[in-house]
Design an enzyme around this catalytic site. Structure first.
Site, PDB file in Angstrom:
ATOM      1  N   ARG A  15       0.837  -1.210   0.000  1.00  0.00           N
ATOM      2  CA  ARG A  15       0.000   0.000   0.000  1.00  0.00           C
ATOM      3  C   ARG A  15       0.871   1.259   0.000  1.00  0.00           C
ATOM      4  O   ARG A  15       0.990   1.948  -1.003  1.00  0.00           O
ATOM      5  CB  ARG A  15      -0.950  -0.019   1.212  1.00  0.00           C
ATOM      6  CG  ARG A  15      -2.100   1.001   1.109  1.00  0.00           C
ATOM      7  CD  ARG A  15      -1.743   2.416   1.544  1.00  0.00           C
ATOM      8  NE  ARG A  15      -1.333   2.491   2.937  1.00  0.00           N
ATOM      9  CZ  ARG A  15      -0.918   3.612   3.493  1.00  0.00           C
ATOM     10  NH1 ARG A  15      -0.841   4.740   2.792  1.00  0.00           N
ATOM     11  NH2 ARG A  15      -0.535   3.629   4.762  1.00  0.00           N
ATOM     12  N   ASP A  16       1.510   1.545   1.111  1.00  0.00           N
ATOM     13  CA  ASP A  16       2.294   2.778   1.231  1.00  0.00           C
ATOM     14  C   ASP A  16       3.494   2.768   0.294  1.00  0.00           C
ATOM     15  O   ASP A  16       3.947   3.815  -0.165  1.00  0.00           O
ATOM     16  CB  ASP A  16       2.754   2.938   2.683  1.00  0.00           C
ATOM     17  CG  ASP A  16       3.161   4.361   3.027  1.00  0.00           C
ATOM     18  OD1 ASP A  16       2.854   5.276   2.234  1.00  0.00           O
ATOM     19  OD2 ASP A  16       3.778   4.565   4.085  1.00  0.00           O
ATOM     20  N   HIS A 208       6.207   4.544  12.630  1.00  0.00           N
ATOM     21  CA  HIS A 208       6.164   4.520  11.163  1.00  0.00           C
ATOM     22  C   HIS A 208       7.122   5.621  10.682  1.00  0.00           C
ATOM     23  O   HIS A 208       6.726   6.764  10.485  1.00  0.00           O
ATOM     24  CB  HIS A 208       4.726   4.797  10.699  1.00  0.00           C
ATOM     25  CG  HIS A 208       4.528   4.749   9.219  1.00  0.00           C
ATOM     26  ND1 HIS A 208       3.729   3.807   8.610  1.00  0.00           N
ATOM     27  CD2 HIS A 208       5.008   5.522   8.215  1.00  0.00           C
ATOM     28  CE1 HIS A 208       3.722   4.022   7.295  1.00  0.00           C
ATOM     29  NE2 HIS A 208       4.494   5.058   7.041  1.00  0.00           N
ATOM     30  N   HIS A 210      10.038   7.362   8.210  1.00  0.00           N
ATOM     31  CA  HIS A 210      10.647   7.460   6.883  1.00  0.00           C
ATOM     32  C   HIS A 210      12.124   7.827   7.033  1.00  0.00           C
ATOM     33  O   HIS A 210      12.538   8.341   8.065  1.00  0.00           O
ATOM     34  CB  HIS A 210       9.899   8.497   6.038  1.00  0.00           C
ATOM     35  CG  HIS A 210       8.580   8.009   5.533  1.00  0.00           C
ATOM     36  ND1 HIS A 210       8.174   8.186   4.224  1.00  0.00           N
ATOM     37  CD2 HIS A 210       7.570   7.345   6.143  1.00  0.00           C
ATOM     38  CE1 HIS A 210       6.962   7.649   4.060  1.00  0.00           C
ATOM     39  NE2 HIS A 210       6.580   7.139   5.210  1.00  0.00           N
ATOM     40  N   CYS A 241       6.254  10.269   0.474  1.00  0.00           N
ATOM     41  CA  CYS A 241       5.119  11.161   0.688  1.00  0.00           C
ATOM     42  C   CYS A 241       5.025  12.149  -0.467  1.00  0.00           C
ATOM     43  O   CYS A 241       5.936  12.959  -0.665  1.00  0.00           O
ATOM     44  CB  CYS A 241       5.281  11.920   2.003  1.00  0.00           C
ATOM     45  SG  CYS A 241       3.991  13.148   2.294  1.00  0.00           S
ATOM     46  N   ASN A 250       9.728   4.747   3.105  1.00  0.00           N
ATOM     47  CA  ASN A 250       9.709   4.212   4.463  1.00  0.00           C
ATOM     48  C   ASN A 250      11.057   3.571   4.771  1.00  0.00           C
ATOM     49  O   ASN A 250      11.824   3.235   3.875  1.00  0.00           O
ATOM     50  CB  ASN A 250       8.633   3.122   4.571  1.00  0.00           C
ATOM     51  CG  ASN A 250       7.237   3.654   4.414  1.00  0.00           C
ATOM     52  OD1 ASN A 250       6.673   4.221   5.334  1.00  0.00           O
ATOM     53  ND2 ASN A 250       6.671   3.466   3.239  1.00  0.00           N
TER      54      ASN A 250
END
Length: 304
Positions: A15-16, A208, A210, A241, A250
């Protein structure tokens, strides 16, 4: 505080990691194989899809097909991001195991991102949480920009705590604290976590982070030292992002796992299988591998 004996790694790459991938749409078959490969590595939680409008996030437009095509492994939770009630209904139809909602600790970021205030964004989640409760499905809450915002700069830990508390009070079983643009440092990470942990138990918190400034592993070490035991990561460091200039992906799952193994912390994940998976997906995407550990140890290519 002391390090946890076991850490749950929440894999974000399907997903991310893929949602903002530039260029052509990634095929459904590639997404399905990525998830199946990750399941085989020993990961227990995988965020597999996002049920959002394809107009805004084209790469996630086949979420239902992806969920229908994966081979579900016993003991693995397949989660999805659901920003609104329409997304929730689609996620339920696709038989996801868990859903997630997403807010931010920065008013400026929330306005630029979803064109509303933090309070308004939280209010939108109430019917989502209610629908999930009625269905008996757990909800995870994300708070982004917890250590810095591309528009307003520093973010007060008290503001992070307020947003996290609101999501927790709504019924989110776990709050994932996101350093969206990767500007955090270990001391900032500790202070932010301390502020949130005043009202929310450590067992209900996740990190979470980055790696834009190369600080993610150091920041994770800092919060692990405080007893945090859930870490979000993305194989090969995929993701980023779109609202933050220069924000890289990430933290790489391979790098997190190497750190955890070095600390004697159990995860149940096979590092070499994970390295092979990261190598495979980066070759499919024709992009560089963002994991330092993967580059150092190397993949063992399948014989075909």
């Amino acid at each position: 505080m002391s390090f946890p004996s076991q850490v749950r790694v929440f894999e974000m790459s399907p997903r991310d990691g893929l949602q903002n991938e530039p260029g052509e749409l990634i095929t459904t078959a590639v997404k399905i194989e990525l998830i199946n490969r990750l399941s085989a590595c020993g990961l227990s939680h995988i965020e597999a899809a996002s049920f959002v409008s394809p107009k805004w996030v084209p790469q996630m437009g086949d979420a239902s097909e992806v969920m229908a095509g994966i081979t579900r492994k016993a003991g693995v939770t397949y989660a999805a991001l659901t920003p609104n009630l329409k997304g929730v209904e689609s996620a339920f139809a696709a038989e996801v195991d868990e859903i997630a909602v997403f807010s931010a600790a920065s008013e400026a970021f929330t306005q630029k991102n979803i064109n509303c205030s933090i309070a308004e964004s939280l209010a939108r989640f109430e019917p989502v949480l209610e629908a999930a409760r009625n269905k008996g499905i757990k909800v995870r809450g994300y708070v982004s920009t917890v250590m810095g915002c591309p528009y307003q700069g520093d973010v007060d830990p008290k503001q992070v705590a307020q947003v996290a508390n609101a999501l927790y009070a709504m019924g989110c079983y776990e709050i994932s604290l996101g350093d969206t643009i990767g500007v955090g440092t270990p001391l900032k990470a500790k202070r932010m976590l301390e502020a949130v942990n005043r009202d929310i138990p450590m067992n209900n918190l996740a990190a979470h982070f980055h790696d834009t400034y190369g600080q993610a592993i150091g920041n994770l070490y800092a919060v692990l030292e405080e007893g945090l035991a859930v870490v979000d990561a993305s194989v090969a460091g995929l993701g980023g992002c779109p609202y933050a200039r220069g924000a890289s992906g990430n933290v790489a799952t391979e790098d997190v796992l190497y750190l955890l193994q070095g600390l004697g912390i159990e995860t149940g994940i096979n590092l070499q299988d994970l390295i092979n998976t990261g190598d495979w997906i980066t070759r499919q995407l024709k992009r560089a591998n963002g994991s330092k550990v993967a580059l150092a140890l190397g993949a063992q290519h399948e014989q075909k």
